[in-house]
Design an enzyme around this catalytic site. Structure first.
Site, PDB file in Angstrom:
ATOM      1  N   GLU B  82      49.830  47.893  42.789  1.00  0.00           N
ATOM      2  CA  GLU B  82      48.935  48.970  42.354  1.00  0.00           C
ATOM      3  C   GLU B  82      49.603  50.341  42.368  1.00  0.00           C
ATOM      4  O   GLU B  82      49.399  51.157  41.474  1.00  0.00           O
ATOM      5  CB  GLU B  82      47.657  48.994  43.208  1.00  0.00           C
ATOM      6  CG  GLU B  82      46.687  47.861  42.891  1.00  0.00           C
ATOM      7  CD  GLU B  82      47.050  46.546  43.571  1.00  0.00           C
ATOM      8  OE1 GLU B  82      47.969  46.559  44.427  1.00  0.00           O
ATOM      9  OE2 GLU B  82      46.421  45.515  43.266  1.00  0.00           O
ATOM     10  N   HIS B 151      35.720  43.498  48.130  1.00  0.00           N
ATOM     11  CA  HIS B 151      35.427  43.398  46.692  1.00  0.00           C
ATOM     12  C   HIS B 151      34.100  44.054  46.339  1.00  0.00           C
ATOM     13  O   HIS B 151      33.446  43.664  45.382  1.00  0.00           O
ATOM     14  CB  HIS B 151      35.409  41.934  46.235  1.00  0.00           C
ATOM     15  CG  HIS B 151      36.746  41.270  46.341  1.00  0.00           C
ATOM     16  ND1 HIS B 151      37.283  40.877  47.534  1.00  0.00           N
ATOM     17  CD2 HIS B 151      37.664  40.957  45.393  1.00  0.00           C
ATOM     18  CE1 HIS B 151      38.465  40.321  47.322  1.00  0.00           C
ATOM     19  NE2 HIS B 151      38.735  40.364  46.038  1.00  0.00           N
TER      20      HIS B 151
END
Lengths: 359, 359
Positions: B82, B151
């Site tokens: 990322e 999540h």
């Protein structure tokens, strides 16, 4: 694509990784076969002049810092001059981009950017190259495709990957020269970038300026592998081990590396072994090394003294070279005057350039 | 997570449905896909990159078929890196491209914070506008899908706290398309958070009721072709006189359902963009109703509601007839088994509305 010869790009990263026409050592072997660049006398004089400009500029910056005219942080490039000059003299400045960390004065000067606007940036004046808003660590020049000047250790390397990807996408034939230090070499994002660069065959030369110390920590106290040029192996990036105290050797290595990249060979990892004479920044008492070690580099490995010696062997007189030094001292003195006497930015500049859109 | 992702993919890549009036109706995924498709078509500098976005079409199918249609140089897969993804995108943006990286879940964005905060948000300021970082980071965020703590998070206030970033959160398919196009065209770095709970249908907050589909919602009518919704303009979801409710993303729908069921004449504003914030619309509404309630799913302390509350207090104090109410997630990690206790659902919102009416 610039690299039509090589089939790997971001577009087809899943090309067969098993085919193996790749040697991690080929560039190093080429470099060892012919370590030094055959410079003309004129080129050598240029190298001498440019390196000396960096040194005199940095000495002056150190003085201005001592006088309180430069605030905050100031990282001097003294001792490392051969790296920036050897590499950047080999660039195609119409096409290639450069990005580096916080020790960036030398890389700016290597472009021939007016020392006045660089020094004025150091003193935080409106006339500085980034209007005084960047300071010592954050300087930029769109004109020269110089992308900074980044104060976060290692963060510029990922940007370099993006610059290289943009060169490839635009098919403009350019490459990105991405510098970082031996300290930054232990940041994770550097390796994320190496992986992507190799996976996509990006036109990038990663340069580790190994000046032996990450602030006060010697490389062997922070790095499991101190031969940084080997660290590309895991990503199938060829490495080069270069004497960064010899401008002709750096330039010779640059020719090999840039040629490899321009032929579509993908990224190169070059380690330039160098040494900074001054502290990490101005506030560094340098207790982590001996005076003798520093003096040893100054006496026996200094890049400017070395090229000076070569030039004198070729018939330049001491007086010729002194005249160059005198000119440079004048340029630097003028830059310092300019930097000291130009106004600070208006207070309204605080709120400009935050976002493009006004709201 | 894979179960939920699979279920979302089960929605398959419809190109939308035509209703009885001949209007094209899309869910939020399709609307986002449509916006990306249009921008790839319109602007050769737009590039989509991220984990699984190319060949696979995105974990939630937001980029389905885009690589097939636009090719692998425009839409490509990245490694799971990322920080590297965002860093590379910043470099690409500085060079003139307009990258749209996807971070697969907002919960995965943290390794990229170094790049977002120190590079993307600050590059323009410190280079005195020489370089910009016109990237749009798309990322599904928020809970209500049983994703547990890694999540489900809503980290928007981390980004609203950073000067130099814009933060956009759509709540309908129609807005998702227009806002995403505006974000991609914007020259500032934009964090575009997509409330994944409402990808496939609006959500009343009653998790035990049958799932609704976008097809019956007025704002699932998504015109063909290019349109943009300017950043910094709130949407009045419904007009009302008894109180102002400030919300964004999923919570817009929950608040609306509660007001409807309790027959409360609330004026609901969907902020759409947190930075820039449509403070004028907020002031106008609160001055009219005299009461203000803020709803968000993120944790309470230092959440964006705290900023909204401070602004309303500073600007509308003499119009307020009761203390401002905040209904938010609790100051805990996002829970797995107690998701609906954490989620600021209809019961808590309803109680806060009652309290505000009594106040």
């Amino acid at each position: 694509m610039a690299n039509a010869k090589a089939e790997k790009t971001a577009a087809n990263a899943n090309a067969n990784p098993a085919e193996d026409d790749f040697s991690l050592r080929s560039l190093q072997e080429a470099h060892q076969d012919k370590p030094r660049f055959d410079a003309s006398e004129e080129q050598m004089l240029d190298f001498y002049r440019q390196m000396l400009l960096i040194r005199r500029f940095e000495e002056k910056a150190g003085q201005l810092y001592g006088l309180g005219l430069i605030g905050g942080f100031c990282h001097l490039y003294i001792g490392q001059e051969a790296v920036a000059i050897g590499l950047q003299s080999a660039l195609d400045n119409d096409r290639d981009s450069v990005i580096t960390g916080y020790r960036d004065h030398g890389h700016m000067l290597a472009y021939g950017i007016d020392p006045k606007v660089i020094m004025a940036e150091l003193t935080g004046r409106a006339a500085g190259i980034s209007k005084g808003k960047g300071g010592s660590m954050h300087m930029f020049s769109t004109e020269h495709k110089f992308y900074g000047g980044h104060g976060i250790v290692g963060a510029q390397v990922a940007l370099g990957g993006g610059l290289a990807l943009a060169h490839q996408y635009n098919d403009d034939g350019g490459l990105c020269l991405a510098y970082f230090g031996d300290g930054a070499a232990n940041q994770g994002q550097v390796y994320e970038t190496m992986n992507m660069a190799s996976l996509w065959n990006l036109p990038i030369v990663f340069v580790v300026e190994n000046n032996q110390y990450a602030m006060g920590t010697a490389v062997n106290r922070s790095s499991a592998e101190t031969e940084f040029y080997r660290r590309g192996t895991a990503f199938r990036i060829p490495g080069m081990d270069v004497n960064g105290m010899d401008v002709l050797e750096v330039r010779g290595a640059a020719e090999i590396a840039f040629d490899h990249v321009r032929q579509g060979g993908g990224p190169v990892l070059m380690e330039c072994n160098t040494y900074r004479y001054r502290g990490h920044s101005m506030s560094d008492p340098a207790k982590y090394r001996t005076r003798e070690e520093v003096q040893g580099y100054r006496d026996t490995k200094d890049p400017i003294e070395a090229i000076k010696k070569t030039l004198m062997e070729k018939g330049k007189s001491e007086d010729d070279l002194k005249a160059i030094d005198k000119d440079i001292r004048k340029i630097v003195a003028e830059a310092a005057d300019f930097a000291e006497n130009s106004p600070e930015p208006e207070a309204a500049e605080l709120y400009t350039d935050v976002l493009v859109g006004e709201y | 997570m894979s179960d939920v992702a699979d279920k979302q993919q089960g929605a398959k890549s419809r190109k939308g449905t035509k209703d009885a009036d001949g209007d094209r109706r899309l869910n939020m995924i399709e609307a986002i896909n449509d916006a990306l498709d249009i921008m790839l078509e319109r602007d050769p500098d737009v590039i989509i990159m991220g984990e699984d976005v190319g060949y696979f079409g995105g974990v939630f199918r937001a980029t389905a078929h885009l690589q097939e249609k636009h090719g692998k140089t425009r839409v490509f897969d990245t490694p799971i890196s990322e920080c590297g993804i965002i860093g590379v995108a910043v470099g690409m943006g500085a060079y003139g491209l307009r990258p749209v990286p996807e971070i697969q879940f907002a919960d995965y964005i943290y390794p990229g914070l170094d790049q977002l905060i120190s590079e993307a948000a600050r590059l323009r300021y410190r280079s005195a506008a020489e370089y910009i970082a016109p990237l749009t980071v798309r990322s599904p965020f928020g809970g209500g899908i049983f994703g547990g703590q890694t999540h489900s998070q809503s980290p928007e206030s981390i980004f609203t706290h950073v000067a130099g970033l814009k933060t956009v959160i759509p709540s309908t398919p129609h807005d998702a398309k227009g806002l995403l196009i505006a974000a991609i065209e914007d020259n500032d770095p934009v964090i575009f958070f997509e409330p994944k709970r409402i990808y496939n249908g609006p959500f009343s907050g009653y998790y035990d009721r049958p799932v609704q589909s976008w097809a019956k919602h007025a704002d699932s009518v998504v015109p063909e072709g290019y349109y943009r919704i300017p950043l910094g303009k709130a949407r009045t979801v419904r007009e009302g006189t008894q109180m102002t409710v400030l919300a964004y993303g999923t919570m817009v729908h929950v608040a609306e359902a509660v007001a409807r069921e309790k027959n409360i004449d609330a004026e609901i504003l969907d902020l759409r963009t947190l930075v820039p914030l449509d403070i004028k619309a907020v002031e106008k509404s609160v001055e009219k109703t005299g009461k203000c309630m803020i709803v968000h799913e993120a944790t309470r302390t230092s959440g964006f509601g705290a900023e909204l509350s401070a602004l309303v207090q500073e600007r509308c104090f003499y119009h307020l007839e009761a203390p401002i109410e905040r209904v938010t997630g609790f100051d805990t990690p996002y829970p797995h088994s107690l998701e609906w206790a954490y989620f600021p659902g209809p019961i808590r919102i309803g109680e806060a509305m009652d309290k505000l009416l009594e106040g």
